[in-house]
Design a protein around this motif. Structure first.
Motif, PDB file in Angstrom:
ATOM      1  N   PRO A 137      43.193  39.135  43.995  1.00  0.00           N
ATOM      2  CA  PRO A 137      41.881  39.364  44.633  1.00  0.00           C
ATOM      3  C   PRO A 137      40.955  38.152  44.551  1.00  0.00           C
ATOM      4  O   PRO A 137      40.239  37.852  45.499  1.00  0.00           O
ATOM      5  CB  PRO A 137      41.310  40.551  43.841  1.00  0.00           C
ATOM      6  N   ILE A 138      40.982  37.455  43.409  1.00  0.00           N
ATOM      7  CA  ILE A 138      40.114  36.278  43.245  1.00  0.00           C
ATOM      8  C   ILE A 138      40.580  35.151  44.167  1.00  0.00           C
ATOM      9  O   ILE A 138      39.769  34.509  44.846  1.00  0.00           O
ATOM     10  CB  ILE A 138      40.085  35.815  41.770  1.00  0.00           C
ATOM     11  N   LEU A 139      41.916  34.921  44.209  1.00  0.00           N
ATOM     12  CA  LEU A 139      42.464  33.881  45.085  1.00  0.00           C
ATOM     13  C   LEU A 139      42.134  34.189  46.550  1.00  0.00           C
ATOM     14  O   LEU A 139      41.704  33.303  47.302  1.00  0.00           O
ATOM     15  CB  LEU A 139      43.975  33.768  44.898  1.00  0.00           C
ATOM     16  N   LYS A 140      42.306  35.450  46.930  1.00  0.00           N
ATOM     17  CA  LYS A 140      42.018  35.865  48.303  1.00  0.00           C
ATOM     18  C   LYS A 140      40.544  35.630  48.642  1.00  0.00           C
ATOM     19  O   LYS A 140      40.204  35.138  49.723  1.00  0.00           O
ATOM     20  CB  LYS A 140      42.369  37.351  48.464  1.00  0.00           C
ATOM     21  N   ARG A 141      39.675  35.956  47.684  1.00  0.00           N
ATOM     22  CA  ARG A 141      38.234  35.793  47.905  1.00  0.00           C
ATOM     23  C   ARG A 141      37.840  34.320  48.008  1.00  0.00           C
ATOM     24  O   ARG A 141      36.963  33.959  48.802  1.00  0.00           O
ATOM     25  CB  ARG A 141      37.485  36.466  46.756  1.00  0.00           C
ATOM     26  N   LEU A 142      38.496  33.484  47.212  1.00  0.00           N
ATOM     27  CA  LEU A 142      38.233  32.042  47.275  1.00  0.00           C
ATOM     28  C   LEU A 142      38.706  31.469  48.605  1.00  0.00           C
ATOM     29  O   LEU A 142      38.054  30.585  49.182  1.00  0.00           O
ATOM     30  CB  LEU A 142      38.926  31.319  46.117  1.00  0.00           C
ATOM     31  N   LEU A 143      39.832  31.983  49.107  1.00  0.00           N
ATOM     32  CA  LEU A 143      40.384  31.482  50.372  1.00  0.00           C
ATOM     33  C   LEU A 143      39.549  31.924  51.575  1.00  0.00           C
ATOM     34  O   LEU A 143      39.584  31.279  52.618  1.00  0.00           O
ATOM     35  CB  LEU A 143      41.835  31.943  50.540  1.00  0.00           C
ATOM     36  N   VAL A 144      38.786  33.027  51.412  1.00  0.00           N
ATOM     37  CA  VAL A 144      37.909  33.505  52.497  1.00  0.00           C
ATOM     38  C   VAL A 144      36.880  32.431  52.872  1.00  0.00           C
ATOM     39  O   VAL A 144      36.469  32.327  54.037  1.00  0.00           O
ATOM     40  CB  VAL A 144      37.207  34.825  52.075  1.00  0.00           C
ATOM     41  N   ALA A 156      35.780  22.943  39.262  1.00  0.00           N
ATOM     42  CA  ALA A 156      37.168  23.360  38.999  1.00  0.00           C
ATOM     43  C   ALA A 156      37.748  24.071  40.220  1.00  0.00           C
ATOM     44  O   ALA A 156      38.919  23.876  40.568  1.00  0.00           O
ATOM     45  CB  ALA A 156      37.215  24.274  37.779  1.00  0.00           C
ATOM     46  N   VAL A 157      36.932  24.886  40.898  1.00  0.00           N
ATOM     47  CA  VAL A 157      37.376  25.588  42.111  1.00  0.00           C
ATOM     48  C   VAL A 157      37.638  24.594  43.242  1.00  0.00           C
ATOM     49  O   VAL A 157      38.540  24.799  44.058  1.00  0.00           O
ATOM     50  CB  VAL A 157      36.325  26.647  42.541  1.00  0.00           C
ATOM     51  N   LYS A 158      36.855  23.515  43.277  1.00  0.00           N
ATOM     52  CA  LYS A 158      37.026  22.488  44.321  1.00  0.00           C
ATOM     53  C   LYS A 158      38.465  21.971  44.355  1.00  0.00           C
ATOM     54  O   LYS A 158      39.019  21.689  45.426  1.00  0.00           O
ATOM     55  CB  LYS A 158      36.055  21.335  44.066  1.00  0.00           C
ATOM     56  N   GLN A 213      43.433  27.386  36.393  1.00  0.00           N
ATOM     57  CA  GLN A 213      42.075  26.998  35.989  1.00  0.00           C
ATOM     58  C   GLN A 213      41.072  27.340  37.084  1.00  0.00           C
ATOM     59  O   GLN A 213      39.959  27.791  36.815  1.00  0.00           O
ATOM     60  CB  GLN A 213      42.030  25.500  35.686  1.00  0.00           C
ATOM     61  N   SER A 214      41.474  27.113  38.348  1.00  0.00           N
ATOM     62  CA  SER A 214      40.597  27.421  39.486  1.00  0.00           C
ATOM     63  C   SER A 214      40.321  28.917  39.567  1.00  0.00           C
ATOM     64  O   SER A 214      39.197  29.334  39.847  1.00  0.00           O
ATOM     65  CB  SER A 214      41.235  26.948  40.798  1.00  0.00           C
ATOM     66  N   ILE A 215      41.358  29.721  39.307  1.00  0.00           N
ATOM     67  CA  ILE A 215      41.199  31.180  39.368  1.00  0.00           C
ATOM     68  C   ILE A 215      40.271  31.666  38.255  1.00  0.00           C
ATOM     69  O   ILE A 215      39.396  32.511  38.480  1.00  0.00           O
ATOM     70  CB  ILE A 215      42.574  31.880  39.269  1.00  0.00           C
ATOM     71  N   VAL A 216      40.439  31.110  37.046  1.00  0.00           N
ATOM     72  CA  VAL A 216      39.575  31.475  35.911  1.00  0.00           C
ATOM     73  C   VAL A 216      38.121  31.108  36.225  1.00  0.00           C
ATOM     74  O   VAL A 216      37.195  31.896  35.985  1.00  0.00           O
ATOM     75  CB  VAL A 216      40.046  30.774  34.612  1.00  0.00           C
ATOM     76  N   ARG A 262      34.728  33.600  36.852  1.00  0.00           N
ATOM     77  CA  ARG A 262      33.413  33.434  36.210  1.00  0.00           C
ATOM     78  C   ARG A 262      32.309  33.360  37.269  1.00  0.00           C
ATOM     79  O   ARG A 262      31.227  33.948  37.107  1.00  0.00           O
ATOM     80  CB  ARG A 262      33.406  32.162  35.354  1.00  0.00           C
ATOM     81  N   ILE A 263      32.590  32.655  38.357  1.00  0.00           N
ATOM     82  CA  ILE A 263      31.602  32.500  39.431  1.00  0.00           C
ATOM     83  C   ILE A 263      31.305  33.843  40.097  1.00  0.00           C
ATOM     84  O   ILE A 263      30.148  34.210  40.295  1.00  0.00           O
ATOM     85  CB  ILE A 263      32.110  31.477  40.475  1.00  0.00           C
TER      86      ILE A 263
END
Length: 580
Positions: A9-16, A134-136, A310-313, A317-318
């Motif tokens: 879910p976090i990866l999917k949300r980041l990819l949105v 880190a997400v970048k 690390q990006s997912i973690v 948090r974000i």
């Protein structure tokens, strides 16, 4: 299983966040794919040259020139495609992170004040800066690297099977071994990476603590203790980093190179076992080249797994901050017609405290009154002021402003009609003009009139650029009293119906206190004044003095009335007189 449920879910949300950049992303992937194909075709050309020209000793100058030119063009195209795909991915990543940071900052600005009471400010800053950085890496490093690596693996395997399927099958044996190595690396590196991030955050926190408290540290000669503390955290960070480097040094390149060497031995063995002519020398060259190139994407995938985690973690948090409850306000946008305040049966306790800070408070304050809250430390004065500001939801009882329940008033209406001057006002590292206007459209003439009112005009005129003179960080080139007067100047731009002063005169000299008193007299004709007083001399003229003790109202009246009662207020006043 829980890890997978959280991960996707976090990866999917980041990819949105990539959806607005869909066209640019497709172009970047096409460039990346083109660059990978250009890299793979090169060895096929060399293989053709060895098999059809070099081994047959038919050196046709024209054909050789064409092969050389095509090979050079392929290498140039590979560089060109890889350069532009890298630029595109980084451009997309920067734009996405800019949007993500805006969302995080917007969420932080809308947090209830209680959130800032319960967590260190440094953690929130870390989410806006370190976690978004880190997400970048997910957008500009992980995604393109994984895509390129997987694409290269499939193209190389396709090329291998096209050239010689027997040898390709032997090369394919390396994949399960590599996957096993990757899983072992992942298992041992993940806890180490967490430690590295923890120790790095610890170092940042200690540096922040040291710099902010440098006056106290130097005063009590604690330099060596803080130096050793940072050294200890740095040493732990160094040890954890070295463990990761040793793990990478053993499990990645050397071990994968050993596997490649074993596969290469199998190639040579296969080459020598079959009759002459069964395998061509050019094919062997191509396979040796591809085998070398197969290592790099496999190592890249292994390393990017840790970066992805690390990006997912960081993303988790974000999104925890973004999804946290926002400060709730009402929908009534009408401007308050008066500064009347009515507090009915209000009791209150903070989320982390079961004991009530305020107990059944009942006070009625007419419009344009001067009311003072007094009491010892911990009596509930500042808590009551925060409830009047709408900073905390009222759990028990009601507060009415202009006969409207405070929880029904909108955020914009509340902020226009009730303002606060705090004990330690915030001063921006900007011009005096910007500090007073705070983005509001006001003429220079009006600013000078306000500066005259708060008795700061002579100070500002003495500065090199007048109202456009820049103030230092946190206004460090102003005295505490001047900061207070500057904070009151902000209020006078648009005088509110209710003005709260939270111990605004606690840390200033008597001369500045008199200036503030004069300024308050001019505000008093337009606003209801609610003053939390430390110095009782500042509230002698108050229309109503409310004495609080352990969250309860124990006395109400004017200065003279309370002195005549000779109770708690009388004792406080006499004690201050004896100290002055």
């Amino acid at each position: 299983m829980d890890h997978l449920i959280e991960f996707w879910p976090i990866l999917k949300r980041l990819l949105v966040y990539l959806i607005p950049f869909k066209k640019q992303l497709i172009l970047a992937f096409i460039l990346l794919l083109s660059g990978s194909i250009s890299e793979v075709i090169g060895p096929i050309l060399i293989s053709y040259f060895i098999n059809n020209i070099l081994s047959k000793h038919e050196l046709h100058f024209k054909i050789i020139c064409i092969i050389i030119i095509i090979y050079i063009i392929l290498q140039i195209l590979s560089v060109f495609f890889n350069y532009f795909q890298s630029i595109l991915f980084n451009k997309i990543a920067v734009k996405v992170i800019s949007k993500l940071r805006q969302d995080v900052m917007n969420a932080a600005l809308r947090q209830p004040i209680s959130q800032f009471d319960s967590q260190p400010i440094g953690q929130m800053i870390s989410k806006v800066t370190n976690d978004t950085e880190a997400v970048k890496e997910l957008y500009d490093t992980v995604a393109p690297t994984l895509f390129k690596s997987i694409t290269l693996i499939f193209i190389i395997l396709f090329a291998m099977f096209t050239l010689e399927w027997h040898m390709a099958m032997i090369a394919l044996l390396i994949l399960p071994l590599v996957i096993t190595i990757m899983l072992i690396y992942q298992k041992h590196s993940t806890p180490l990476l967490r430690k590295v991030r923890y120790y790095l955050a610890d170092i940042n926190n200690k540096f922040n603590e040291t710099i902010n408290g440098i006056n106290v540290i130097q005063q009590f000669r604690q330099q060596n203790r803080f130096k050793k503390s940072i050294q200890n955290s740095s040493e732990l960070h160094y040890i954890a980093r070295m463990k990761i480097l040793k793990l990478e040094g053993f499990l990645l390149r050397p071990l994968l190179s050993l596997l490649s060497a074993l596969v290469l031995c199998n190639f040579i063995l296969l080459f020598s076992c079959f009759k002459i002519g069964a395998f061509e020398v050019g094919v062997l060259y191509a396979f040796i080249t591809y085998l070398g190139r197969l290592n790099e994407p496999l190592i890249a995938i292994t390393i990017q797994q840790s970066v992805l985690q690390q990006s997912i973690v960081a993303g988790e948090r974000i999104f925890t901050l973004i999804d946290s409850p926002k400060q709730k306000y009402g929908n009534n946008k009408t401007i308050l017609k008066s500064g009347k305040i009515n507090i009915k049966n209000v009791s209150f306790n903070y989320d982390n405290c079961k004991k009530n800070i305020l107990k059944n408070i009942n006070i009625c304050i007419p419009s344009k009154y001067f009311v003072a809250f007094v009491g010892h430390t911990g009596s509930g004065k500042s808590t009551l002021a925060n409830l009047l500001m709408g900073y905390y939801p009222i759990k028990m009882g009601k507060i009415y402003l202009d006969d409207k329940p405070i929880n029904s008033i909108s955020h914009s209406s509340l902020r226009k009609n009730i303002l606060m001057v705090q004990q330690d006002p915030i001063v921006l590292s900007d011009t005096i003009f910007a500090n007073i206007t705070l983005g509001r459209k006001i003429s220079e003439k009006k600013i000078w009139q306000i500066l005259d009112t708060v008795h700061l005009s002579s100070l500002v005129k003495s500065m090199p650029n007048g109202i456009y003179s820049r103030l230092g960080e946190e206004g460090n080139n102003l005295s505490v009293g001047q900061k207070q007067l500057l904070a009151i100047a902000r209020i006078l731009v648009m005088p509110p119906k209710i003005l709260v002063l939270d111990e605004a005169t606690a840390n200033i000299d008597s001369g500045t206190e008199q200036l503030i008193q004069k300024t308050l007299l001019s505000i008093r004709t337009k606003s209801t004044l609610v003053v939390i007083a430390h110095r009782l001399s500042t509230i002698i003229e108050a229309d109503l003095i409310v004495v609080l003790k352990k969250g309860e109202v124990i006395e109400l009246g004017t200065h003279e009335e309370l002195l005549n009662k000779k109770n708690c207020y009388w004792k406080m006043y006499k004690l201050q007189l004896s100290r002055s």
